[in-house]
Design a protein around this motif. Structure first.
Motif, PDB file in Angstrom:
ATOM      1  N   UNK A  11      38.998   9.058 -40.368  1.00 45.77           N
ATOM      2  CA  UNK A  11      40.374   9.318 -40.759  1.00 45.77           C
ATOM      3  C   UNK A  11      40.444  10.441 -41.791  1.00 45.77           C
ATOM      4  N   UNK A  12      39.410  10.567 -42.625  1.00 50.48           N
ATOM      5  CA  UNK A  12      39.343  11.626 -43.643  1.00 50.48           C
ATOM      6  C   UNK A  12      37.958  12.249 -43.577  1.00 50.48           C
ATOM      7  N   UNK A  13      37.772  13.177 -42.659  1.00 49.67           N
ATOM      8  CA  UNK A  13      36.444  13.728 -42.418  1.00 49.67           C
ATOM      9  C   UNK A  13      35.919  14.549 -43.574  1.00 49.67           C
ATOM     10  N   UNK A  58      27.260   2.363 -40.170  1.00 46.99           N
ATOM     11  CA  UNK A  58      28.261   1.450 -40.715  1.00 46.99           C
ATOM     12  C   UNK A  58      29.375   1.157 -39.720  1.00 46.99           C
ATOM     13  N   UNK A  59      29.476   1.960 -38.676  1.00 45.58           N
ATOM     14  CA  UNK A  59      30.443   1.710 -37.599  1.00 45.58           C
ATOM     15  C   UNK A  59      29.636   1.315 -36.373  1.00 45.58           C
ATOM     16  N   UNK A 106      39.021   4.440 -42.742  1.00 40.08           N
ATOM     17  CA  UNK A 106      39.223   3.973 -41.384  1.00 40.08           C
ATOM     18  C   UNK A 106      38.606   4.911 -40.358  1.00 40.08           C
ATOM     19  N   UNK A 107      38.405   4.369 -39.150  1.00 39.00           N
ATOM     20  CA  UNK A 107      37.873   5.164 -38.050  1.00 39.00           C
ATOM     21  C   UNK A 107      38.852   5.091 -36.886  1.00 39.00           C
ATOM     22  N   UNK A 119      39.052   0.622 -42.850  1.00 35.90           N
ATOM     23  CA  UNK A 119      37.846   0.569 -43.655  1.00 35.90           C
ATOM     24  C   UNK A 119      37.543  -0.837 -44.130  1.00 35.90           C
ATOM     25  N   UNK A 120      36.290  -1.277 -43.952  1.00 35.09           N
ATOM     26  CA  UNK A 120      35.874  -2.596 -44.385  1.00 35.09           C
ATOM     27  C   UNK A 120      36.363  -3.730 -43.517  1.00 35.09           C
TER      28      UNK A 120
END
Length: 810
Positions: free
Chosen positions: A546-548, A591-592, A620-621, A652-653
């Motif tokens: 979401x925030x590369x 992590x993903x 987020x992804x 995220x998380x």
């Protein structure tokens, strides 16, 4: 006769050698007897004839620790200080230190030759000044050092024409074995003499490099500020008072120089002004505590470069030669150089608030070949800083030409003078070695100016990372040069624009001419391949974020650092850094992921299969596709295609569960594979494979269930007809009762028979005689249940992995 008999190139026989030696001895006997009758030679003459031999023996070591002024003029008094050390086994008596001034050296190569014989006298060293301008010692004890200082008016040195004079500082004395005065030690240096302003002074550009090794890792904190993590605390030592970079800054701000800065150094120090951490043992980190030192260094640097020329190297100072020789065959390597160049100006402007010049490329030691020039200019630079020992003169010029040389393709080579640029290499921690380096630098600069009356531009490009002692020596020489009479300061950009000498060489040496010593230190091809692999993985990772920028920026700069020139000679450290960057990126991408699933059981012909995606990142992804594929579609079909896909978005998380509808055709076990993909079709992460066991309903069970359903239907139909007949009979009875009331008759019909015959009265088997509550209203306990809506296929989403033998019912 014997010699004539010998053949050329052959060794005489032993007999003939014996005859020759005997004859020579007999012939020299009368001469030897005559010499013995002559009076003894003066001690001073003996000392002069044996000066070189005695000096080579190194009986007494002479060091010159200071020479002031370094470039004297009329009316000055020259002061020479140093030490003498008796390295022999016998005491030296009646000793004194004196000064000797020889004839001017007319060429730069003559200065080179004299510097190589710094500890030996020659016929050009002249006679001793003598008189009261000596330092006397009654006795020099073996192993003991004594200090001396001699001051002499320049007028007593007999300096006539402008030029470079060899200055010898010698010690003469006696020993018990040789009881006459002789030169037992000497140290030679140079005395530049230009008392008046030169008619055409040289325009000299001095590069002042602020470059360091790699200090920052790719790792950052998960907080909003992305706290940087440093490899070590070495940068603190460099910028603290007395450190190498602090010394360079303090010395450089007093000089008229061109600052050559690696933006990575600025970014690293700037990161230290805030919260930062230092990597410790294993995965531990400790908090950095030197924010004040970092802020002070940056404040001082901002003041120092104000109004000065600043040249920005590409970010992290990439190794252009390694890239040209080993990296151009690896896809994406030149793009890394372009990225490092693009971010350079922005970094310098942000930190120092000045606009730098980014037109210059600086290969290691100024060594160039066509491939290096091509790579150096590929990112936008059109000027290459070379060095005279690489782009050597092969014409008929009798002087050193100006620095600027057009080498084709719109590129200008700015050729730094090799002698001046390498004058301050080596260990200069001792005052004696520093003094010699300063005097040789000044001597070469003056000799260069005296070569011709033409105006020329000269560039001095020292080593990239001079030590503190080297920087002090260079600063001392530049201070004298800029206050002297034969040189003027000039910016690098002006030197590059100066009119080139027509006779100067413009031919770039071939690739085979590149120094082997430098080639051995280059980054290997495998380094660029690893960088390319990391870049590919980063490209695959950033598209789902979401925030590369939180990932792209630190890893982009880390890959720039992987190409740094500072890794030369440190191959193990370079490899470790590259592996660390890649390992950290692997950790983040991991992590993903998909949560592992155990065997899944399906009851019935259709059901849904849940697959859970976990995101342990702080952001987020998105733009992820989850694909579910059946290895045996004839047994378990997921969609009309070979696989089914659904888009995935996870905060995220958190975790997110995606459900796929399946259709079972036959009983048995089937393997299903779940795999994440990016939107452009690239696989992301590891696949998850799990077994699905289908338990299909059998034909017998279907018949039993079908029969039961049919019985329920028939029973319902019977109840319906019974209710209908009962309702009709009740209506008829009501009508008859009304007629009886009118006729006064009680319960008889036209035939004279009762309404309810005896066979029907009270018969419980007659449905018409059943109570209303049994034939209508709410169904009793024995009545069949009505089917309800189907229950959900899966339970509420859970962050826990599926249990063993999870069951998904229809």
């Amino acid at each position: 006769m014997a010699e004539a008999a010998d053949f050329p190139g052959m060794t005489p026989s032993p007999a003939r050698r014996w005859l020759r030696r005997t004859g020579a001895l007999l012939a020299g006997a009368p001469l030897l007897a005559g010499l013995l009758q002559l009076p003894a030679a003066p001690a001073q003459a003996v000392g002069q004839t044996s000066a070189k031999e005695a000096s080579d023996a190194g009986t007494v070591a002479v060091t010159v620790d200071s020479l002031s002024p370094a470039a004297p003029t009329d009316g000055d008094t020259l002061t020479v200080s140093g030490t003498v050390t008796n390295n022999g086994k016998q005491a030296v008596t009646d000793a004194h230190v004196g000064l000797r001034v020889g004839s001017p050296l007319t060429t730069r190569s003559a200065i080179d030759g004299a510097a190589k014989r710094a500890d030996a006298l020659s016929g050009n060293d002249g006679s001793e000044v003598g008189g009261k301008y000596v330092a006397e010692f009654a006795k020099l004890t073996p192993g003991v050092s004594e200090h001396f200082s001699i001051s002499v008016p320049v007028a007593k040195l007999d300096l006539d024409d402008d030029g470079v004079y060899p200055l010898g500082v010698s010690l003469a004395g006696e020993t018990s074995a040789q009881p006459w005065e002789q030169v037992l030690g000497v140290q030679r240096t140079f005395l530049p003499w230009q008392p008046e302003e030169a008619d055409t002074p040289s325009r000299t550009t001095v590069l002042w490099p602020l470059v360091s090794t790699v200090h920052m890792s790719a790792e950052t904190g998960s907080n909003a500020q992305q706290t940087p993590v440093f490899l070590n605390d070495d940068l603190t030592k460099e910028i603290s008072p007395g450190g190498r970079l602090e010394q360079l800054l303090s010395l450089g701000k007093e000089l008229d120089v061109t600052w050559v800065i690696d933006p990575d150094l600025l970014a690293s120090v700037d990161a230290m002004t805030g919260t930062y951490r230092i990597r410790g043992e294993g995965d531990t980190t400790t908090a950095g505590t030197h924010q004040a030192a970092a802020k002070q260094w940056l404040d001082d640097l901002q003041d120092a470069v104000l109004g000065k020329e600043v040249v920005a190297l590409p970010f992290a100072d990439p190794d252009l030669a390694s890239l040209a020789h080993n990296g151009t065959g690896v896809a994406g390597s030149l793009s890394q150089l372009k990225a490092a160049t693009d971010v350079a100006a922005t970094t310098v402007e942000t930190v120092l608030h000045v606009t730098p010049n980014t037109d210059f490329a600086w290969p290691v030691d100024g060594a160039v070949d066509p491939s290096i020039v091509k790579v150096a200019t590929s990112a936008g630079a059109d000027k290459v800083i070379a060095r005279g020992d690489s782009l050597t003169e092969n014409g008929d010029l009798t002087y050193t030409p100006s620095a600027a040389r057009p080498i084709g393709g719109g590129t200008t080579a700015v050729v730094a003078d090799a002698r001046l640029s390498t004058a301050f290499k080596g260990d200069l921690t001792k005052a004696s070695t520093s003094t010699l380096a300063v005097q040789e630098f000044l001597a070469q600069s003056l000799a260069l100016n005296l070569q011709t009356g033409k105006q020329r531009s000269v560039v001095v490009a020292p080593q990239r990372m001079p030590t503190a002692s080297q920087a002090r020596s260079l600063a001392e020489a530049v201070t004298t040069l800029q206050g002297g009479t034969w040189s003027q300061s000039q910016q690098l950009a002006a030197a590059a624009k100066a009119k080139p000498d027509p006779g100067a060489t413009t031919k770039v040496p071939s690739r085979s001419a590149y120094p082997a010593s430098l080639r051995k230190q280059e980054l290997p091809r495998s380094a660029f391949e690893q960088i390319a692999y990391t870049q590919d993985k980063l490209d695959n990772f950033k598209v789902i974020l979401a925030n590369e920028a939180r990932v792209v920026t630190p890893f982009g700069r880390a890959m720039n650092r992987e190409m740094s020139t500072s890794w030369r000679g440190r191959s193990t450290a370079a490899s470790s850094f590259r592996q660390g960057v890649q390992a950290y990126l692997d950790t983040l991408t991991g992590q993903v992921k998909l949560i592992d699933k155990s065997e899944t059981k399906l009851s019935g012909r259709s059901a849904t299969i849940p697959v859970t995606v976990q995101n342990n990142l702080v952001q987020g992804v998105d733009h992820l596709i989850l694909r579910l594929t059946s290895k045996n579609p004839t047994r378990l079909e997921i969609s009309d295609e070979a696989y089914a896909e659904q888009r995935v978005t996870v905060s995220g998380g958190h975790t997110s569960t995606v459900k796929f509808t399946t259709s079972a055709k036959v009983n048995g076990q089937t393997t299903v594979v779940a795999q994440l993909y990016t939107e452009d079709g690239q696989k992301y992460g590891e696949e998850v494979a799990f077994d699905v066991r289908v338990t299909e309903i059998t034909a017998t069970v279907m018949l039993v269930i079908g029969g039961g359903v049919l019985l329920l239907v028939l029973a319902g139909f019977r109840m319906y007809t019974q209710r209908k007949r009962a309702a009709a009979r009740e209506a008829a009875e009501t009508e008859e009762d009304a007629e009886d009331g009118e006729d006064g008759e009680d319960g008889a019909d036209e035939a004279g028979e009762p309404a309810d015959g005896p066979e029907n009265a009270g018969n419980p088997e007659n449905p018409e005689n059943r109570p209303e509550k049994e034939s209508g209203g709410r169904a009793g306990a024995a009545d069949p249940e009505q089917p309800s809506d189907e229950t959900p296929d899966t339970a509420v989403e859970s962050t826990d992995p599926s249990g063993t033998g999870e069951r998904v019912d229809r």
